[in-house]
Design an enzyme around this catalytic site. Structure first.
Site, short mmCIF file in Angstrom:
data_model
loop_
_atom_site.label_atom_id
_atom_site.label_comp_id
_atom_site.label_asym_id
_atom_site.label_seq_id
_atom_site.Cartn_x
_atom_site.Cartn_y
_atom_site.Cartn_z
CB THR A 84 -0.92 0.05 1.23
OG1 THR A 84 -0.09 0.05 2.38
CG2 THR A 84 -1.86 -1.10 1.28
CD GLU A 111 -5.34 -2.28 2.11
OE1 GLU A 111 -5.66 -1.79 1.00
OE2 GLU A 111 -4.80 -1.63 3.00
CE LYS A 154 -15.41 14.11 16.11
NZ LYS A 154 -15.20 12.94 16.91
CD1 TRP A 192 -18.37 12.90 12.37
CD2 TRP A 192 -16.18 13.28 12.16
NE1 TRP A 192 -17.72 12.03 13.20
CE2 TRP A 192 -16.37 12.23 13.10
CE3 TRP A 192 -14.88 13.70 11.87
CZ2 TRP A 192 -15.32 11.60 13.74
CZ3 TRP A 192 -13.82 13.06 12.51
CH2 TRP A 192 -14.04 12.02 13.43
#
Ligand code: AMP
Length: 550
Positions: free
Chosen positions: A182, A326, A436, A441
């Site tokens: 990754t 993944e 945040k 959010w």
């Protein structure tokens, strides 16, 4: 015990060779356009398999590539896994220390490297003990450039004289066949192993109309690099379909891409949004005939609405896809689902802009902060957990990360998403990127989409910057088109956000920059910006007193 063989890549190669002997594989290399057929491909792949066996590669060994997209790289895609070894595609854009780490971690035996990437590999390999296990370097050309590395051969000499038949072994579907790390914008890259079965399943899932629906009549050009999750599996699925391959070679420019589309009759192409921004710009200013194109697959980052509209106005279908290293990697594709034919333009675009519907074979759930599943209402969001035959169950030699990222057979993706009543998934943010402010959010992705919809904006990214009072406040970084009135642009952008979102979502500042820093896989590298702009007091703009979430 039922009979038959396991799910492996070998039958795809067999089918293409037997049933589509004359379909072409075309690539743009440092020597110009090179082309041959599946017949020659199969012969050369067998020669490669024989050459690797002669070089001592055995079942279970790892063989790495450090290459762009071209036919020789494609030969390794079947040559390596089909003898039972493991194809490890290394991202050449990674910093040297990451390359050193992954070569050692994967224990690579041979590295295939492009001539243009040889200096970069030399830089990483010279005096690096991590490379001690590498016995040979093979340069993807017919000659070897000057180099400080030892044991270097050119590819054509490496395979030359070897038999064009290979007695391919019958492999177990659990045999590791591929490997990719990754991008690792934080910490060390994490290795993901792909078994034969994962690659087989990914090929079948993406071949369905609910995936990418590749036909044998298609001409497929992956612009997404073959070092990044197997170019989204396209070399495998294109072969399984018996379609024509077009590989755009080292660092293709928008002009190179337009020429390949026109001259080779490309029908399907795939890449990250940054690539398409370049092509769109080129097509606006140049005469190029891209009328053969039927589908553009856009993934890796969110496809902006303006981009979707641009292609659709030309009659080219945009398949907005989401996936992860993944997951081999494709997870969802934004197709229009049966029953939605009556939607008006706005409703249609709402669906098209999402990351779409999961491809057949996967299951998922959305888990909220409280650990409970979130309802499918298009509003509530939580972390996406996913499982299926293409989803890895662990990282290679990383028990620390395994503990954090897997639970109950699911991969915890780190993507924060909502799902609407029709099952369309919308990425709200990366768990780590959500801003945040005052305990609420703010989606950086939504702000970015709004900013990028402005005609004079080439690229935009939004990060949360630490703030004394609100913990974090959004700051926008925008790359403007050339020659525009910068002050006016800032005002217009802030007004755009004000129109659409609560006032506390409005960025405290819009900083105009020349380029958004990118990760090795072309995604916006917010970490660089976060490091650079670590304090809200560095900005001209200010947080309004009433910036509290309501
Ligand atoms: P990688 O493993 O490098 O392919 O990165 C996977 C991550 O890229 C995902 O977890 C998402 O955060 C992001 N990503 C991939 N496709 C999309 C997309 N279509 N829209 C938004 N984010 C995406």
């Amino acid at each position: 015990m039922p009979g038959g063989t396991d799910q492996t890549l070998r039958p795809f190669l067999w089918r293409a060779e037997k049933m589509y002997p004359d379909r072409e594989i075309v690539s743009r290399t440092n020597r110009g356009i090179e082309r041959y057929t599946y017949t020659e491909f199969a012969d050369r792949t067998a020669q490669l398999a024989n050459a690797m066996t002669a070089a001592g590669i055995e079942e279970g060994d790892r063989v790495a590539t450090f290459c762009w997209n071209h036919h020789r790289h494609f030969e390794t895609y079947f040559g390596i896994p089909t003898i039972g070894a493991q194809l490890h595609t290394i991202n050449p854009l990674l910093p040297d220390e990451h390359v050193q780490y992954i070569v050692e971690n994967a224990d690579d035996q041979i590295i295939f490297v492009d001539p243009s990437l040889l200096p970069k590999l030399e830089g990483a390999a010279t005096d690096a003990p991590e490379f001690d296990g590498v016995s040979e370097y093979v340069v993807m050309d017919s000659e070897v450039p000057d180099t400080d590395l030892d044991n270097v051969t050119d590819y054509e000499s490496f395979i030359d004289g070897h038999d064009a038949d290979f007695d391919w072994p019958v492999l177990s579907e659990d045999q590791p066949a591929g490997m990719c790390y990754t991008s690792g914008t934080t910490g060390k890259p994490k290795g993901v192993e792909y078994t034969q079965k994962m690659l087989w399943a990914h090929t079948m899932m993406t071949l369905t109309p609910q995936g990418l629906g590749i036909h044998d009549t298609d001409v497929v050009m992956p612009v997404v690099p073959m070092f990044h999750v197997n170019a989204w599996g396209l070399p495998f699925s294109t072969t399984a379909a018996g379609a024509k391959h077009v590989y755009p070679g080292p660092s293709p420019s928008p002009e190179d891409l337009a020429n390949l589309i026109e001259e080779e009759g490309v029908t399907i192409t795939a890449g990250v949004p940054t690539v398409w921004l370049g092509l769109m710009d080129y097509l606006k200013n140049n005469d190029a005939d891209v009328s053969s194109l039927e589908q553009v697959i856009i993934g890796g980052s969110a496809a902006p609405e303006a981009m979707i509209r641009y292609f659709e106005d030309k009659g080219i279908e945009v398949l907005h896809a989401w996936g992860m290293t993944e997951m081999s990697p494709i997870g969802s594709v934004a197709h229009m689902k049966a029953g939605l034919e009556g939607l008006d333009d706005a409703g249609y675009m709402e669906k098209r802009k999402t990351q779409g519907l999961m491809v057949p074979g996967l299951e998922f759930k959305i888990v909220g902060d409280d650990g409970e599943e979130v309802p499918w209402n298009g509003e509530d969001f939580g972390e996406l957990w996913i499982r299926g035959p293409t989803v890895t169950q662990e990282y290679y030699k990383r028990p620390d990360a395994n503990e954090e990222d897997f639970e109950d057979g699911y991969l915890k993706t780190g993507d924060v998403v909502s799902i609407d009543e029709d099952g369309y998934m919308k990425i709200v943010d990366r768990a780590k990127d959500v801003i945040k402010s005052g305990g609420e959010w703010i989606s950086s992705v939504e702000l970015e989409n709004t900013l990028m919809a402005h005609d004079d904006v080439a690229e935009a990214t939004v990060i949360g910057v630490p703030h004394e009072r609100w913990q974090e406040r959004p700051i926008a970084f925008v790359v403007p088109d050339e020659g525009i009135d910068e002050a006016a642009l800032k005002d217009e952008l802030l007004a755009l956000v004000k129109d659409e979102y609560p006032k506390w979502w409005v960025p405290d500042d819009v900083v105009l920059i020349k380029e958004v820093p990118k990760t090795a896989t072309g995604k916006f590298d917010k970490k660089v910006l976060r490091d650079q702009y670590a304090d809200a007091s560095m900005f001209e703009g200010s947080t309004p007193e009433d910036a509290a979430p309501e």
